[in-house]
Design a protein around this motif. Sequence first.
Motif, PDB file in Angstrom:
ATOM      1  N   THR A  66     109.700  45.550 -77.939  1.00 57.31           N
ATOM      2  CA  THR A  66     108.960  45.702 -79.187  1.00 57.31           C
ATOM      3  C   THR A  66     108.462  44.377 -79.738  1.00 57.31           C
ATOM      4  N   GLY A  67     109.018  43.277 -79.318  1.00 56.85           N
ATOM      5  CA  GLY A  67     108.583  41.975 -79.808  1.00 56.85           C
ATOM      6  C   GLY A  67     107.421  41.442 -78.998  1.00 56.85           C
ATOM      7  N   PRO A  68     106.780  40.385 -79.481  1.00 61.67           N
ATOM      8  CA  PRO A  68     105.641  39.802 -78.773  1.00 61.67           C
ATOM      9  C   PRO A  68     106.013  39.275 -77.387  1.00 61.67           C
ATOM     10  N   ALA A  69     107.168  38.672 -77.244  1.00 67.40           N
ATOM     11  CA  ALA A  69     107.566  38.126 -75.947  1.00 67.40           C
ATOM     12  C   ALA A  69     107.808  39.258 -74.946  1.00 67.40           C
ATOM     13  N   GLY A  70     108.400  40.341 -75.391  1.00 68.50           N
ATOM     14  CA  GLY A  70     108.630  41.476 -74.506  1.00 68.50           C
ATOM     15  C   GLY A  70     107.335  42.132 -74.056  1.00 68.50           C
ATOM     16  N   LEU A  71     106.400  42.268 -74.987  1.00 65.80           N
ATOM     17  CA  LEU A  71     105.109  42.850 -74.627  1.00 65.80           C
ATOM     18  C   LEU A  71     104.338  41.948 -73.673  1.00 65.80           C
ATOM     19  N   LEU A  72     104.398  40.652 -73.881  1.00 60.14           N
ATOM     20  CA  LEU A  72     103.737  39.712 -72.986  1.00 60.14           C
ATOM     21  C   LEU A  72     104.348  39.781 -71.589  1.00 60.14           C
ATOM     22  N   ALA A  73     105.654  39.858 -71.512  1.00 63.39           N
ATOM     23  CA  ALA A  73     106.321  39.970 -70.211  1.00 63.39           C
ATOM     24  C   ALA A  73     105.920  41.258 -69.504  1.00 63.39           C
ATOM     25  N   LEU A  74     105.796  42.348 -70.250  1.00 64.38           N
ATOM     26  CA  LEU A  74     105.387  43.619 -69.666  1.00 64.38           C
ATOM     27  C   LEU A  74     103.950  43.543 -69.139  1.00 64.38           C
ATOM     28  N   VAL A  75     103.053  42.936 -69.899  1.00 62.91           N
ATOM     29  CA  VAL A  75     101.657  42.800 -69.468  1.00 62.91           C
ATOM     30  C   VAL A  75     101.564  41.917 -68.228  1.00 62.91           C
ATOM     31  N   LEU A  76     102.311  40.822 -68.202  1.00 66.52           N
ATOM     32  CA  LEU A  76     102.284  39.942 -67.025  1.00 66.52           C
ATOM     33  C   LEU A  76     102.854  40.638 -65.794  1.00 66.52           C
ATOM     34  N   ALA A  77     103.892  41.406 -65.965  1.00 68.92           N
ATOM     35  CA  ALA A  77     104.467  42.140 -64.831  1.00 68.92           C
ATOM     36  C   ALA A  77     103.479  43.174 -64.297  1.00 68.92           C
ATOM     37  N   LEU A  78     102.804  43.883 -65.195  1.00 74.09           N
ATOM     38  CA  LEU A  78     101.808  44.857 -64.748  1.00 74.09           C
ATOM     39  C   LEU A  78     100.633  44.183 -64.056  1.00 74.09           C
ATOM     40  N   ALA A  79     100.216  43.023 -64.544  1.00 74.49           N
ATOM     41  CA  ALA A  79      99.130  42.285 -63.898  1.00 74.49           C
ATOM     42  C   ALA A  79      99.544  41.818 -62.504  1.00 74.49           C
ATOM     43  N   ALA A  80     100.772  41.357 -62.353  1.00 74.74           N
ATOM     44  CA  ALA A  80     101.262  40.916 -61.050  1.00 74.74           C
ATOM     45  C   ALA A  80     101.298  42.091 -60.066  1.00 74.74           C
ATOM     46  N   ILE A  81     101.735  43.239 -60.541  1.00 73.11           N
ATOM     47  CA  ILE A  81     101.772  44.428 -59.672  1.00 73.11           C
ATOM     48  C   ILE A  81     100.365  44.827 -59.262  1.00 73.11           C
ATOM     49  N   ALA A  82      99.434  44.770 -60.208  1.00 73.55           N
ATOM     50  CA  ALA A  82      98.045  45.125 -59.911  1.00 73.55           C
ATOM     51  C   ALA A  82      97.445  44.160 -58.884  1.00 73.55           C
ATOM     52  N   LEU A  83      97.752  42.880 -58.977  1.00 71.98           N
ATOM     53  CA  LEU A  83      97.242  41.914 -58.010  1.00 71.98           C
ATOM     54  C   LEU A  83      97.821  42.156 -56.619  1.00 71.98           C
TER      55      LEU A  83
END
Length: 63
Positions: free
Chosen positions: A40-57
């Motif tokens: 729910t925090g900004p750091a958690g959301l950023l980590a989730l977005v980066l993980a999804l981007a890495a998976i997409a790549l």
Amino acid sequence: MAADWLVCANCAGRVSEGRCATCRAQLARQRERGPWEALTGPAGLLALVLALAAIALVVARPA
């Protein structure tokens, strides 16, 4: 927070010991949180977005 070294400003004891009402309230809030609370925090959301981007790549990379 789950750090055992946090010191309460109210009673000057460790929050994990639950000496005063403030410490006990914080401990109760920690127990109520679910496993998804970290996202729910900004750091958690950023980590989730980066993980999804890495998976997409990895998925989109040609063989």
